[in-house]
Design a protein around this motif. Structure first.
Motif, PDB file in Angstrom:
ATOM      1  N   ALA A 155       0.829  -1.208   0.000  1.00  0.00           N
ATOM      2  CA  ALA A 155       0.000   0.000   0.000  1.00  0.00           C
ATOM      3  C   ALA A 155       0.861   1.255   0.000  1.00  0.00           C
ATOM      4  N   THR A 156       2.163   1.102  -0.128  1.00  0.00           N
ATOM      5  CA  THR A 156       3.076   2.234  -0.036  1.00  0.00           C
ATOM      6  C   THR A 156       2.789   3.337  -1.054  1.00  0.00           C
ATOM      7  N   PRO A 157       2.595   3.034  -2.350  1.00  0.00           N
ATOM      8  CA  PRO A 157       2.326   4.124  -3.301  1.00  0.00           C
ATOM      9  C   PRO A 157       1.095   4.954  -2.916  1.00  0.00           C
ATOM     10  N   LEU A 158       0.048   4.305  -2.454  1.00  0.00           N
ATOM     11  CA  LEU A 158      -1.147   5.040  -2.051  1.00  0.00           C
ATOM     12  C   LEU A 158      -0.882   5.858  -0.799  1.00  0.00           C
ATOM     13  N   ALA A 159      -0.148   5.293   0.146  1.00  0.00           N
ATOM     14  CA  ALA A 159       0.167   6.029   1.380  1.00  0.00           C
ATOM     15  C   ALA A 159       0.958   7.294   1.070  1.00  0.00           C
ATOM     16  N   ILE A 160       1.908   7.179   0.172  1.00  0.00           N
ATOM     17  CA  ILE A 160       2.693   8.361  -0.212  1.00  0.00           C
ATOM     18  C   ILE A 160       1.794   9.385  -0.892  1.00  0.00           C
ATOM     19  N   ALA A 161       0.987   8.923  -1.835  1.00  0.00           N
ATOM     20  CA  ALA A 161       0.147   9.836  -2.624  1.00  0.00           C
ATOM     21  C   ALA A 161      -0.876  10.568  -1.783  1.00  0.00           C
ATOM     22  N   THR A 162      -1.319   9.963  -0.700  1.00  0.00           N
ATOM     23  CA  THR A 162      -2.393  10.583   0.086  1.00  0.00           C
ATOM     24  C   THR A 162      -1.911  11.263   1.361  1.00  0.00           C
ATOM     25  N   ASP A 163      -0.608  11.268   1.600  1.00  0.00           N
ATOM     26  CA  ASP A 163      -0.070  11.901   2.802  1.00  0.00           C
ATOM     27  C   ASP A 163      -0.179  13.420   2.675  1.00  0.00           C
ATOM     28  N   ARG A 164      -0.905  14.026   3.569  1.00  0.00           N
ATOM     29  CA  ARG A 164      -1.151  15.480   3.498  1.00  0.00           C
ATOM     30  C   ARG A 164       0.014  16.325   3.995  1.00  0.00           C
ATOM     31  N   ASP A 165       0.975  15.687   4.656  1.00  0.00           N
ATOM     32  CA  ASP A 165       2.116  16.432   5.182  1.00  0.00           C
ATOM     33  C   ASP A 165       3.255  16.566   4.180  1.00  0.00           C
ATOM     34  N   LEU A 166       3.139  15.927   3.023  1.00  0.00           N
ATOM     35  CA  LEU A 166       4.191  15.958   2.017  1.00  0.00           C
ATOM     36  C   LEU A 166       3.824  16.882   0.862  1.00  0.00           C
ATOM     37  N   THR A 167       4.839  17.534   0.316  1.00  0.00           N
ATOM     38  CA  THR A 167       4.613  18.347  -0.879  1.00  0.00           C
ATOM     39  C   THR A 167       4.567  17.423  -2.089  1.00  0.00           C
ATOM     40  N   ALA A 168       4.115  17.945  -3.214  1.00  0.00           N
ATOM     41  CA  ALA A 168       4.061  17.151  -4.446  1.00  0.00           C
ATOM     42  C   ALA A 168       5.455  16.654  -4.819  1.00  0.00           C
ATOM     43  N   LYS A 224       6.455  13.820  -2.531  1.00  0.00           N
ATOM     44  CA  LYS A 224       5.731  12.597  -2.902  1.00  0.00           C
ATOM     45  C   LYS A 224       6.370  11.948  -4.119  1.00  0.00           C
ATOM     46  N   GLN A 225       6.708  12.754  -5.107  1.00  0.00           N
ATOM     47  CA  GLN A 225       7.329  12.231  -6.316  1.00  0.00           C
ATOM     48  C   GLN A 225       8.669  11.576  -5.983  1.00  0.00           C
ATOM     49  N   THR A 226       9.468  12.241  -5.182  1.00  0.00           N
ATOM     50  CA  THR A 226      10.782  11.722  -4.808  1.00  0.00           C
ATOM     51  C   THR A 226      10.661  10.411  -4.037  1.00  0.00           C
ATOM     52  N   LEU A 227       9.766  10.369  -3.052  1.00  0.00           N
ATOM     53  CA  LEU A 227       9.566   9.145  -2.280  1.00  0.00           C
ATOM     54  C   LEU A 227       9.081   7.998  -3.169  1.00  0.00           C
ATOM     55  N   THR A 228       8.175   8.302  -4.074  1.00  0.00           N
ATOM     56  CA  THR A 228       7.664   7.271  -4.975  1.00  0.00           C
ATOM     57  C   THR A 228       8.777   6.736  -5.864  1.00  0.00           C
ATOM     58  N   GLU A 229       9.607   7.621  -6.389  1.00  0.00           N
ATOM     59  CA  GLU A 229      10.721   7.197  -7.235  1.00  0.00           C
ATOM     60  C   GLU A 229      11.708   6.342  -6.456  1.00  0.00           C
ATOM     61  N   MET A 230      11.995   6.730  -5.208  1.00  0.00           N
ATOM     62  CA  MET A 230      12.903   5.940  -4.375  1.00  0.00           C
ATOM     63  C   MET A 230      12.300   4.560  -4.088  1.00  0.00           C
ATOM     64  N   TYR A 231      11.038   4.539  -3.739  1.00  0.00           N
ATOM     65  CA  TYR A 231      10.361   3.281  -3.446  1.00  0.00           C
ATOM     66  C   TYR A 231      10.399   2.353  -4.664  1.00  0.00           C
ATOM     67  N   GLU A 232      10.078   2.902  -5.830  1.00  0.00           N
ATOM     68  CA  GLU A 232      10.080   2.098  -7.053  1.00  0.00           C
ATOM     69  C   GLU A 232      11.482   1.603  -7.391  1.00  0.00           C
ATOM     70  N   ALA A 233      12.499   2.424  -7.147  1.00  0.00           N
ATOM     71  CA  ALA A 233      13.878   2.012  -7.399  1.00  0.00           C
ATOM     72  C   ALA A 233      14.264   0.850  -6.486  1.00  0.00           C
ATOM     73  N   PHE A 234      13.866   0.923  -5.222  1.00  0.00           N
ATOM     74  CA  PHE A 234      14.149  -0.177  -4.297  1.00  0.00           C
ATOM     75  C   PHE A 234      13.437  -1.454  -4.748  1.00  0.00           C
ATOM     76  N   CYS A 235      12.187  -1.330  -5.158  1.00  0.00           N
ATOM     77  CA  CYS A 235      11.428  -2.496  -5.620  1.00  0.00           C
ATOM     78  C   CYS A 235      12.062  -3.102  -6.876  1.00  0.00           C
ATOM     79  N   ASP A 236      12.473  -2.240  -7.816  1.00  0.00           N
ATOM     80  CA  ASP A 236      13.129  -2.732  -9.037  1.00  0.00           C
ATOM     81  C   ASP A 236      14.426  -3.455  -8.703  1.00  0.00           C
ATOM     82  N   GLN A 237      15.212  -2.876  -7.768  1.00  0.00           N
ATOM     83  CA  GLN A 237      16.459  -3.492  -7.367  1.00  0.00           C
ATOM     84  C   GLN A 237      16.198  -4.853  -6.720  1.00  0.00           C
TER      85      GLN A 237
END
Length: 116
Positions: free
Chosen positions: A81-94, A97-110
């Motif tokens: 549920a990580t991508p949704l959690a990042i996307a809906t977190d109100r304390d993060l700027t756009a 959110k983009q940076t966290l999503t990219e990092m998360y996806e990079a870790f998953c790809d690795q």
């Protein structure tokens, strides 16, 4: 109450964003690196992969979390549920959110490459 995103809703969203950006169907296909037949998602492709959503987001100059939300992706391909959690977190700027999503996806790809 949870609203289910339909394929038609997502298709309409992609079409509207593409038109507002003054990008033709072919230009979107080329810049997203997605074949014309697959990009028929604008016309109702079901369950676009995370990779396709990332490519579309990049081509349409929008953040990946927004694309995930609009596609109704509540969980990543691995069930996370990580991508949704990042996307809906109100304390993060756009940008955050983009940076966290990219990092998360990079870790998953690795992890995927390591597991093979």
């Amino acid at each position: 109450m949870v609203t289910r995103v339909t394929d038609r809703d997502f298709s309409s969203f992609v079409r509207d964003v593409r038109k507002r950006a003054h990008v033709s169907f072919r230009e979107l296909s080329d810049s997203a690196g997605v074949s014309n037949p697959y990009l028929q998602g604008e016309r109702g492709v079901r369950r676009p992969s995370g990779a396709v959503l990332r490519q579309l987001a990049l081509a349409l100059r929008m953040t990946t979390p927004i694309m995930y939300l609009r596609a109704g992706v509540g969980r990543g391909e691995d069930g996370s549920a990580t991508p949704l959690a990042i996307a809906t977190d109100r304390d993060l700027t756009a940008r955050q959110k983009q940076t966290l999503t990219e990092m998360y996806e990079a870790f998953c790809d690795q992890n995927d490459r390591t597991a093979k």
